[in-house]
Design a protein around this motif. Sequence first.
Motif, PDB file in Angstrom:
ATOM      1  N   THR A  74       3.846  -4.476   4.767  1.00 20.38           N
ATOM      2  CA  THR A  74       3.980  -4.218   3.284  1.00 20.38           C
ATOM      3  C   THR A  74       4.621  -4.996   2.398  1.00 20.38           C
ATOM      4  N   ALA A  77       2.171  -8.306   2.499  1.00 18.24           N
ATOM      5  CA  ALA A  77       1.392  -7.705   1.670  1.00 18.24           C
ATOM      6  C   ALA A  77       1.303  -7.566   0.418  1.00 18.24           C
ATOM      7  N   PRO A 112      -3.033  -5.154  -0.170  1.00 17.62           N
ATOM      8  CA  PRO A 112      -2.776  -4.659  -1.580  1.00 17.62           C
ATOM      9  C   PRO A 112      -3.664  -4.411  -2.467  1.00 17.62           C
ATOM     10  N   VAL A 122       0.012  -0.671  -2.271  1.00 16.19           N
ATOM     11  CA  VAL A 122      -0.968  -1.005  -0.924  1.00 16.19           C
ATOM     12  C   VAL A 122      -1.448   0.580  -0.701  1.00 16.19           C
TER      13      VAL A 122
END
Length: 216
Positions: A74, A77, A112, A122
């Motif tokens: 996460t 991204a 994303p 995300v």
Amino acid sequence: MSARADSELPHVSPVATDKLDRIFDILAERALHETGATSVAIGLLRDGGVTCRAVAGLPLTEIGDPIHRKTGLTGLAIRRQMSQWCSDTESDARVDKEACRQLGVRSIIVVPVFVQDDVVGVFAIFSGNSNAFSLADLNTTKKLSHWVSAAVEHVIVKTSPAAIAPASVDRELSDEPTPIIFNSAFTQESWLRIYAGKIWRAMARMLPRGQRGRAS
């Protein structure tokens, strides 16, 4: 080309938030069925972190829970503004191996979500099997993340006589080939009611018959 940044979304009315979350629910379910993922999560940047706004499949997190913004796929991204794909959490240094073991996750894709040039969230899919996803699954997740982007953008964007829905999204979701043009008389909630209806009709055509009640 200028670098993209991450950006937190402003607060919107409860009515708009509810309709937006219903759209997210539909798109998360769509990702679950189309990619074969065991879990799906959609998160948006808010209050210094990423907040889960929709889930589908096996529960890895709850709606409203924080999602780590600084670490893991996460974080990558968001910082790199690029999709992250892990085929096996047991051999990928980008992920927390122990945390993935506890959650029963072996494969992950995190895409994303952009609004214009800013990362605002995300879209993630997960599987309990290694090497579970293909390039087609990555592209499907990207496509669904674009629909999240379009919905978010038109909730938070200030409407004007020149405001036009993105042509690519309109072609996916509309029965008419001509993009819809909005004028300043539209409120955010008015536009969202129309746009949500378009998404729900499109989802109803694609979802299995037993799932269609959610998209009506």
